[in-house]
Design a protein around this motif. Structure first.
Motif, PDB file in Angstrom:
ATOM      1  N   PHE A  75     -19.117 -14.997  68.345  1.00  0.00           N
ATOM      2  CA  PHE A  75     -18.835 -16.357  67.899  1.00  0.00           C
ATOM      3  C   PHE A  75     -18.028 -16.300  66.608  1.00  0.00           C
ATOM      4  CE2 PHE A  75     -22.639 -16.917  70.494  1.00  0.00           C
ATOM      5  CZ  PHE A  75     -22.229 -17.952  71.306  1.00  0.00           C
ATOM      6  N   ILE A  76     -16.825 -16.861  66.633  1.00  0.00           N
ATOM      7  CA  ILE A  76     -15.965 -16.900  65.453  1.00  0.00           C
ATOM      8  C   ILE A  76     -16.402 -18.056  64.555  1.00  0.00           C
ATOM      9  CG2 ILE A  76     -13.596 -17.226  64.666  1.00  0.00           C
ATOM     10  CD1 ILE A  76     -12.782 -15.889  67.358  1.00  0.00           C
ATOM     11  N   ASP A  77     -16.636 -19.199  65.141  1.00  0.00           N
ATOM     12  CA  ASP A  77     -17.216 -20.350  64.464  1.00  0.00           C
ATOM     13  C   ASP A  77     -17.886 -21.221  65.522  1.00  0.00           C
ATOM     14  OD1 ASP A  77     -15.206 -21.928  65.661  1.00  0.00           O
ATOM     15  OD2 ASP A  77     -13.925 -21.826  63.889  1.00  0.00           O
ATOM     16  N   LYS A  78     -18.250 -22.440  65.164  1.00  0.00           N
ATOM     17  CA  LYS A  78     -19.012 -23.270  66.114  1.00  0.00           C
ATOM     18  C   LYS A  78     -18.199 -23.729  67.317  1.00  0.00           C
ATOM     19  CE  LYS A  78     -18.171 -27.597  63.781  1.00  0.00           C
ATOM     20  NZ  LYS A  78     -18.654 -28.908  63.558  1.00  0.00           N
ATOM     21  N   ASP A  79     -16.859 -23.611  67.247  1.00  0.00           N
ATOM     22  CA  ASP A  79     -16.017 -24.081  68.344  1.00  0.00           C
ATOM     23  C   ASP A  79     -15.178 -22.994  69.003  1.00  0.00           C
ATOM     24  OD1 ASP A  79     -16.811 -26.755  68.057  1.00  0.00           O
ATOM     25  OD2 ASP A  79     -15.377 -27.051  66.430  1.00  0.00           O
ATOM     26  N   MET A  80     -15.345 -21.718  68.608  1.00  0.00           N
ATOM     27  CA  MET A  80     -14.498 -20.668  69.151  1.00  0.00           C
ATOM     28  C   MET A  80     -15.293 -19.372  69.331  1.00  0.00           C
ATOM     29  SD  MET A  80     -10.883 -19.248  67.663  1.00  0.00           S
ATOM     30  CE  MET A  80     -10.259 -20.908  67.533  1.00  0.00           C
ATOM     31  N   ALA A  81     -15.003 -18.672  70.432  1.00  0.00           N
ATOM     32  CA  ALA A  81     -15.669 -17.398  70.694  1.00  0.00           C
ATOM     33  C   ALA A  81     -14.701 -16.435  71.374  1.00  0.00           C
ATOM     34  CB  ALA A  81     -16.883 -17.600  71.582  1.00  0.00           C
ATOM     35  N   ASP A  82     -14.820 -15.154  71.024  1.00  0.00           N
ATOM     36  CA  ASP A  82     -14.142 -14.084  71.753  1.00  0.00           C
ATOM     37  C   ASP A  82     -15.140 -13.569  72.772  1.00  0.00           C
ATOM     38  OD1 ASP A  82     -11.688 -14.032  70.450  1.00  0.00           O
ATOM     39  OD2 ASP A  82     -12.439 -12.740  68.860  1.00  0.00           O
ATOM     40  N   VAL A  83     -14.708 -13.479  74.022  1.00  0.00           N
ATOM     41  CA  VAL A  83     -15.630 -13.096  75.093  1.00  0.00           C
ATOM     42  C   VAL A  83     -15.039 -11.936  75.887  1.00  0.00           C
ATOM     43  CG1 VAL A  83     -16.879 -13.915  77.126  1.00  0.00           C
ATOM     44  CG2 VAL A  83     -16.387 -15.504  75.268  1.00  0.00           C
ATOM     45  N   LEU A  84     -15.820 -10.879  76.053  1.00  0.00           N
ATOM     46  CA  LEU A  84     -15.452  -9.784  76.933  1.00  0.00           C
ATOM     47  C   LEU A  84     -16.070 -10.098  78.292  1.00  0.00           C
ATOM     48  CD1 LEU A  84     -14.332  -6.904  77.495  1.00  0.00           C
ATOM     49  CD2 LEU A  84     -16.600  -6.067  76.861  1.00  0.00           C
ATOM     50  N   ILE A  85     -15.209 -10.239  79.314  1.00  0.00           N
ATOM     51  CA  ILE A  85     -15.727 -10.474  80.657  1.00  0.00           C
ATOM     52  C   ILE A  85     -15.519  -9.210  81.482  1.00  0.00           C
ATOM     53  CG2 ILE A  85     -15.501 -12.976  80.636  1.00  0.00           C
ATOM     54  CD1 ILE A  85     -12.880 -12.749  82.116  1.00  0.00           C
ATOM     55  N   GLN A  86     -16.445  -8.985  82.412  1.00  0.00           N
ATOM     56  CA  GLN A  86     -16.394  -7.778  83.228  1.00  0.00           C
ATOM     57  C   GLN A  86     -16.712  -8.128  84.672  1.00  0.00           C
ATOM     58  OE1 GLN A  86     -19.336  -4.780  82.285  1.00  0.00           O
ATOM     59  NE2 GLN A  86     -17.937  -3.169  82.915  1.00  0.00           N
ATOM     60  N   THR A  92     -12.434  -5.019  82.929  1.00  0.00           N
ATOM     61  CA  THR A  92     -12.768  -5.896  81.804  1.00  0.00           C
ATOM     62  C   THR A  92     -11.532  -6.622  81.301  1.00  0.00           C
ATOM     63  OG1 THR A  92     -12.442  -4.120  80.204  1.00  0.00           O
ATOM     64  CG2 THR A  92     -14.679  -4.454  81.020  1.00  0.00           C
ATOM     65  N   GLU A  93     -11.787  -7.722  80.615  1.00  0.00           N
ATOM     66  CA  GLU A  93     -10.715  -8.517  80.017  1.00  0.00           C
ATOM     67  C   GLU A  93     -11.307  -9.300  78.855  1.00  0.00           C
ATOM     68  OE1 GLU A  93      -7.665 -12.062  81.428  1.00  0.00           O
ATOM     69  OE2 GLU A  93      -8.662 -10.833  82.918  1.00  0.00           O
ATOM     70  N   TYR A  94     -10.561  -9.413  77.746  1.00  0.00           N
ATOM     71  CA  TYR A  94     -10.975 -10.249  76.621  1.00  0.00           C
ATOM     72  C   TYR A  94     -10.335 -11.611  76.762  1.00  0.00           C
ATOM     73  CZ  TYR A  94     -13.528  -7.159  73.494  1.00  0.00           C
ATOM     74  OH  TYR A  94     -14.471  -6.357  72.929  1.00  0.00           O
ATOM     75  N   ILE A  95     -11.125 -12.646  76.537  1.00  0.00           N
ATOM     76  CA  ILE A  95     -10.591 -14.000  76.534  1.00  0.00           C
ATOM     77  C   ILE A  95     -11.103 -14.720  75.281  1.00  0.00           C
ATOM     78  CG2 ILE A  95     -10.345 -14.187  79.028  1.00  0.00           C
ATOM     79  CD1 ILE A  95     -12.930 -15.815  79.089  1.00  0.00           C
ATOM     80  N   LYS A  96     -10.379 -15.713  74.846  1.00  0.00           N
ATOM     81  CA  LYS A  96     -10.799 -16.552  73.717  1.00  0.00           C
ATOM     82  C   LYS A  96     -11.125 -17.920  74.293  1.00  0.00           C
ATOM     83  CE  LYS A  96      -8.698 -15.951  69.872  1.00  0.00           C
ATOM     84  NZ  LYS A  96      -9.649 -15.352  68.983  1.00  0.00           N
ATOM     85  N   ILE A  97     -12.289 -18.424  73.940  1.00  0.00           N
ATOM     86  CA  ILE A  97     -12.721 -19.722  74.445  1.00  0.00           C
ATOM     87  C   ILE A  97     -12.874 -20.679  73.270  1.00  0.00           C
ATOM     88  CG2 ILE A  97     -14.583 -20.991  75.585  1.00  0.00           C
ATOM     89  CD1 ILE A  97     -15.059 -18.583  77.336  1.00  0.00           C
ATOM     90  N   VAL A  98     -12.226 -21.813  73.383  1.00  0.00           N
ATOM     91  CA  VAL A  98     -12.317 -22.865  72.378  1.00  0.00           C
ATOM     92  C   VAL A  98     -12.990 -24.052  73.036  1.00  0.00           C
ATOM     93  CG1 VAL A  98     -11.035 -24.384  70.831  1.00  0.00           C
ATOM     94  CG2 VAL A  98     -10.195 -22.069  71.290  1.00  0.00           C
ATOM     95  N   LYS A  99     -14.022 -24.527  72.396  1.00  0.00           N
ATOM     96  CA  LYS A  99     -14.779 -25.637  72.979  1.00  0.00           C
ATOM     97  C   LYS A  99     -14.240 -26.948  72.472  1.00  0.00           C
ATOM     98  CE  LYS A  99     -19.384 -27.231  73.812  1.00  0.00           C
ATOM     99  NZ  LYS A  99     -20.778 -27.125  73.515  1.00  0.00           N
TER     100      LYS A  99
END
Length: 62
Positions: A37-48, A55-62
């Motif tokens: 969790f970068i902050d309350k609205d953003m996360a770096d996620v490793l998906i597999q 695997t792949e890294y994605i950035k999710i912004v809520k």
């Protein structure tokens, strides 16, 4: 980040990653493996991929 916000964000992350299609196996088998969790609205996620372990890294912004 409060526990309630983290739980809400986890649910959102699982809903997003469920839509990803693995390039190798061709199926909807991508699952989150590590969440930063970068902050309350953003996360770096490793998906597999549960089938081929790609695997792949994605950035999710809520």
């Amino acid at each position: 980040m409060t526990e309630a916000l983290q739980h809400d964000f986890h649910s959102y992350i699982f809903a997003i990653t469920d839509r990803y299609i693995c390039r190798c196996s061709g199926g909807h088998s991508m699952e989150p493996r590590h969440i930063s969790f970068i902050d309350k609205d953003m996360a770096d996620v490793l998906i597999q991929c549960s089938r081929c372990a790609a695997t792949e890294y994605i950035k999710i912004v809520k």
